[in-house]
Each structure stands twice: as C-alpha cells, then as structure tokens.
Design an enzyme around this catalytic site. Structure first.
Site, mmCIF file in Angstrom:
data_model
loop_
_atom_site.group_PDB
_atom_site.id
_atom_site.type_symbol
_atom_site.label_atom_id
_atom_site.label_comp_id
_atom_site.label_asym_id
_atom_site.label_seq_id
_atom_site.Cartn_x
_atom_site.Cartn_y
_atom_site.Cartn_z
ATOM 1 N N GLY A 248 0.764 -1.238 0.000
ATOM 2 C CA GLY A 248 0.000 0.000 0.000
ATOM 3 C C GLY A 248 0.794 1.286 0.000
ATOM 4 N N GLU A 285 3.946 -6.774 1.523
ATOM 5 C CA GLU A 285 3.398 -7.136 0.212
ATOM 6 C C GLU A 285 3.326 -5.903 -0.697
ATOM 7 O OE1 GLU A 285 -0.502 -8.497 1.321
ATOM 8 O OE2 GLU A 285 0.228 -10.347 2.224
ATOM 9 N N PRO A 286 4.447 -5.255 -0.976
ATOM 10 C CA PRO A 286 4.372 -4.035 -1.791
ATOM 11 C C PRO A 286 4.089 -4.352 -3.260
ATOM 12 C CG PRO A 286 6.664 -4.572 -1.343
ATOM 13 C CD PRO A 286 5.829 -5.585 -0.586
ATOM 14 N N ARG A 288 2.555 -1.410 -5.907
ATOM 15 C CA ARG A 288 2.773 -0.123 -6.584
ATOM 16 C C ARG A 288 4.165 0.461 -6.331
ATOM 17 N NH1 ARG A 288 -1.540 3.340 -7.745
ATOM 18 N NH2 ARG A 288 -2.730 2.179 -6.189
ATOM 19 N N ARG A 327 -6.598 3.934 -14.899
ATOM 20 C CA ARG A 327 -6.604 4.682 -13.632
ATOM 21 C C ARG A 327 -7.311 6.042 -13.704
ATOM 22 N NH1 ARG A 327 -2.456 6.317 -11.529
ATOM 23 N NH2 ARG A 327 -3.116 6.019 -9.379
ATOM 24 N N TYR A 331 -10.469 6.005 -11.287
ATOM 25 C CA TYR A 331 -10.338 6.692 -9.987
ATOM 26 C C TYR A 331 -10.143 8.197 -10.156
ATOM 27 C CZ TYR A 331 -8.148 2.045 -9.071
ATOM 28 O OH TYR A 331 -7.814 0.719 -9.000
ATOM 29 N N CYS A 357 -14.794 4.931 -27.445
ATOM 30 C CA CYS A 357 -16.086 5.617 -27.527
ATOM 31 C C CYS A 357 -16.755 5.729 -26.167
ATOM 32 C CB CYS A 357 -16.985 4.884 -28.512
ATOM 33 S SG CYS A 357 -16.167 4.667 -30.089
ATOM 34 N N TYR A 385 -0.542 -1.027 -12.031
ATOM 35 C CA TYR A 385 -1.970 -0.949 -12.330
ATOM 36 C C TYR A 385 -2.223 -0.266 -13.677
ATOM 37 C CZ TYR A 385 -1.946 -2.350 -7.500
ATOM 38 O OH TYR A 385 -1.692 -3.027 -6.338
HETATM 39 C C1 LIG Z 1 -3.171 -5.002 -3.911
HETATM 40 C C2 LIG Z 1 -2.633 -5.650 -2.700
HETATM 41 C C3 LIG Z 1 -1.324 -5.372 -2.277
HETATM 42 C C4 LIG Z 1 -0.444 -4.350 -2.959
HETATM 43 O O1 LIG Z 1 -0.914 -3.036 -2.829
HETATM 44 P P1 LIG Z 1 -0.038 -1.827 -3.378
HETATM 45 O O2 LIG Z 1 -0.837 -0.625 -3.056
HETATM 46 O O3 LIG Z 1 0.130 -2.024 -4.840
HETATM 47 O O4 LIG Z 1 1.270 -1.857 -2.661
HETATM 48 C C5 LIG Z 1 -0.837 -6.062 -1.182
HETATM 49 N N1 LIG Z 1 -1.592 -6.966 -0.526
HETATM 50 C C6 LIG Z 1 -2.858 -7.253 -0.906
HETATM 51 C C7 LIG Z 1 -3.632 -8.268 -0.152
HETATM 52 C C8 LIG Z 1 -3.410 -6.611 -1.995
HETATM 53 O O5 LIG Z 1 -4.673 -6.887 -2.357
#
Ligand SMILES: *Cc1c(COP(=O)(O)O)cnc(C)c1O
Length: 429
Positions: A248, A285-286, A288, A327, A331, A357, A385
């Site tokens: 995140g 879990e990075p 982005r 994106r 968003y 279109c 993304y």
């Molecule tokens: C999408 C997601 C991530 C990665 O999020 P980023 O914002 O891209 O770092 C990590 N863990 C889980 C469970 C996700 O769904």
C-alpha cells in the site's frame, strides 16, 4: 544543452537536454522501434525500489512478497524472483505466472476474498507458503479441501484493523465497511476455530489497509491494533510466527510526498521492538511502490482538435486509451503527461483523450503541452496498475511492453493482434 532535468517519480525517467530518457534509452526511439501504445519499464528502477525494502529489513527475519497484480509481466516477476523476492498472488492465474517466472512456491502467499476450491487445490499441490484467509467460510472450505487432498494448509488470517488509510475510497481496504478481511473483534474467536480445524496450520497474521498511502500514521495505527491482537491471540495458546503488514505504500504521481520504504519500515520496526515483538518474522506485500515509478506508457498524438470557442476545450487525441490505462477513468487519477521530445513554442491547454467511444476515456485534463500531430507523449509513473488492468474494450489489442536496462531494450510482451482477440469465439453454424 545536455542538462538533466528530473521528473516526479524515479530518477531513471528524466530529460537529457530535450529528450525524454528511460535509463539510457530515448523514449521516442523506443516508440519508433516497438510502436505505440507501448509500456516501457526501467529494470534498475524496479530493483532499486526492491532494495530499499531489503536494506530496511536487513538483519531481520523477513520476506518481501511483491503483489503481482500491480504488474504481472513474466519478465517483471523474473526480475524480482532473481533478486530474492517472494510473491503475493490473488488467483490461480497469478500462481501460474509466478511459477512460470521461476518463483519458489515456498515464497508465495495467496491473498484474496474469493478463492475457489480449484484454486486452493492448485496452491496446496505446489505448496505455497501461506494462504491469507479472508473469511470464516473460506477457512472451513480450505480445511475441507486440504483434508481431501491429504495436505495441511498453512494460514494467516487477514484481519481488518478498521483504520482509515486516508486514500481514495476505491483503494481503501482496512475500514469496517470494506469487503476485505475478518473483523478485528472476531479475530480471536476465528483463530480459536482455525486451531481446531484438521486441514489448517496457523502460521501468522496479516492485514492490508489500502493503496497509494502517503502517510506513516495509518500504518502505525494498524500495527498497534495488530500487535494488540497478536498478544490476545497468543494468550489463548495459539502461536503466530509471522506478522504480514501488507502493501500500500504510495508513490509520487504529482506532488505527493510519501515516506520512503526505509522511513516507513524504520518507524514500524521501532514500534515493533518497543512493544517486544522484535523476534517475529516480518512480511510486506508491496506492489505499486516496487513498479509504479519504473514505467511509462508511450503514446502517439493522432490528432489535435482545437475548439472554436474562446473558452472551449482543446483535445489532444492519442493512440493510448482507457483500455490501456484505466486509472484516470476509474479513480480520476492524475498522471503526469510529458512530450518525448520538448518543442519550442507556446503550450496549449489540452484534454488528452484516447480513441475509445466513452466520454470517460481521458488520460489527462487541462494539460499545457507544446505538441504536434505525430509527436510522442509519455504518461509517467505508469508501471503499476497500468498494463495489468488493461482490457480489450473496443476490440483494441493490448499494448506491447519492453524492459530497459542501460541502453538496451528488450520486448517482454508482444502487441496483441486483432485476430488474437477473437480467437476462441465461434460463429453460429
Ligand atoms: C493489492 C494488494 C497489495 C499491494 O498493494 P499496493 O498498493 O500495490 O502496494 C498487497 N496486498 C494485498 C492483499 C493486496 O490486495
């Protein structure tokens, strides 16, 4: 005039004189060689982003699992696998990809709210490290599937810590109203249930509070709530080996100033140690933040469509569209758009739009650009993304992708051809 002018995002994307470079490749040359729309990625930008996490966690028992959905190209996955990275997957498709890219199953975690029995079976067969379980019903099903297969599923529960990540509602996942995770208040009871299930072995706990987070505080709030829970759960006799804090971390698209991975992890480690949890294996879990700033989406200006009204819109119509990069349409995300070669002359304020279109098919609004038909533009920070969310809407083939390293560029995905798009469809007899 060969001065280097940096752009927001990664140092691998910069002007050298008038020419936009990705490492030592002129982006316009990549467009000429591979065609447009084209995703181009800097391998060293990806590796630099990963090593920032690795350095911050050096000397600790840890595993970094790249979130595959951010950019799932095999060459991207291979780059990370070779650098020792693990993977966070959300489908059997992503499992097949990471295995094809050379990942060790023992470094794969399986997340997602809707894993099917077939997906569970496949992940058990290859021996993934951990299932991040998101509901009690999923836990029961996983146990049954594991027992039937004569295996044991290692699990962590994804807990919803109910903190506000202060990001866009569509990419906020750690609040009570979200579909993700198990409610904080239920966690102790669900761990007790998990401990009694025959096909389940508890190995950890996890959370993931959202995406494009630009402050440290929501992470510290989530960490405190998770450590409270860890202590409550372990008091019941259940041992949790690892603590997975999700992904995140945000990146710079415009003027956001997210903490660096080092700053974020430094702050988290300090809190973890202060609360007496220094021994725990840590996982992140990075997605982005490992790939976002490493990529650009290159597009050609097809037509300029000026307005006759003094206060009307001028349109810059390009060959990339919402099917290539969702994106902005999805968003209302703001992404930098810059020329691949700077021109003299006064800029005009354009809406940069694609050929699809839909009025929602725009890439940037009110952008001052000095451009002519046939010029190339680059959308910045397009590595996450972007391609992974691309569709075939309007029967548009998906873009080609290239990986750049120094002055070398290699094709890592071929452009889709129209006939490939309807392969598998059938005319009526
Ligand atoms: C999408 C997601 C991530 C990665 O999020 P980023 O914002 O891209 O770092 C990590 N863990 C889980 C469970 C996700 O769904």
């Amino acid at each position: 005039m060969n001065t280097v002018t940096n752009l927001p995002g990664s140092p691998q994307v910069a002007y050298r004189g008038d020419v936009l470079m990705l490492e030592d490749c002129a982006v316009a040359d990549l467009a000429a060689r591979f065609g447009t729309p084209l995703y181009a990625y800097s391998q060293s930008a990806m590796l630099a982003a990963l090593s920032a996490y690795q350095r911050a966690l050096a000397g600790r028992d840890h595993l970094i699992c790249y979130a595959v959905k951010a950019n799932s190209n095999l060459a991207v996955l291979q780059t990370f696998a070779r650098a020792g990275c693990g993977f966070d997957i959300v489908s059997a498709g992503e499992l097949a990809r990471v295995l094809a890219a050379g990942a060790a199953p023992s470094k794969v975690v399986f997340s997602g709210v809707g894993k099917t029995r077939a997906e569970m079976q496949q992940a058990l067969d290859v021996g993934v490290m951990c299932f991040n379980v998101e509901s009690e019903a999923e836990l029961e099903t996983l146990s049954a599937v594991a027992v039937q297969a004569g295996r044991t599923a290692q699990i962590s529960l994804r807990v919803n810590p109910d903190v506000d990540a202060k990001t866009h509602p569509y990419i906020s996942t750690g609040l009570k109203g979200n579909k993700f995770g198990i409610a904080h208040e239920r966690a102790v009871a669900v761990y007790a249930r998990a401990a009694r299930l025959p096909g389940i072995e508890i190995v950890g706990i996890d959370c993931h509070i959202g995406s494009q987070i630009t402050e440290i505080d929501p992470y510290l709030d989530a960490l405190d709530r998770m450590l409270d829970l860890v202590e409550a759960i372990e008091a019941t006799g259940v041992t949790l080996h690892h603590l997975d804090l999700g992904g995140g971390l945000g990146i710079t698209y415009a003027d956001e100033q997210p903490p660096s991975a080092g700053e974020l992890i430094g702050a988290l480690l300090q809190r973890i140690d202060a609360r007496g949890h220094a021994h725990r294996q840590l996982m992140f879990e990075p997605g982005r933040s490992l790939v976002g700033n490493a990529g650009v989406l290159v597009t050609e200006v097809l037509y300029l469509k000026p307005s006759d009204d003094a206060d009307g819109k001028h349109f810059c119509i390009v060959d990339a569209a919402m099917n290539d990069m969702a994106r902005p349409a999805m968003y209302e995300a703001w992404m930098g758009i810059v020329p691949c070669r700077l021109r003299d002359g006064p800029p005009v304020t354009y809406d940069v739009v694609g050929p699809v279109c839909e009025s929602g098919d725009w890439l940037g609004r009110d952008r001052a650009l000095a451009v002519q038909q046939g010029d190339h533009l680059a959308l910045l920070s397009a590595g996450a993304y972007g391609m992974s969310m691309a569709s075939n809407y309007n029967t548009r083939g998906r873009a080609a992708e290239v990986m750049v390293s120094g002055d070398q560029a290699g094709l890592i995905r071929e452009r889709e051809s129209p006939t490939e798009l309807f392969r598998g469809e059938h005319l009526l007899p």
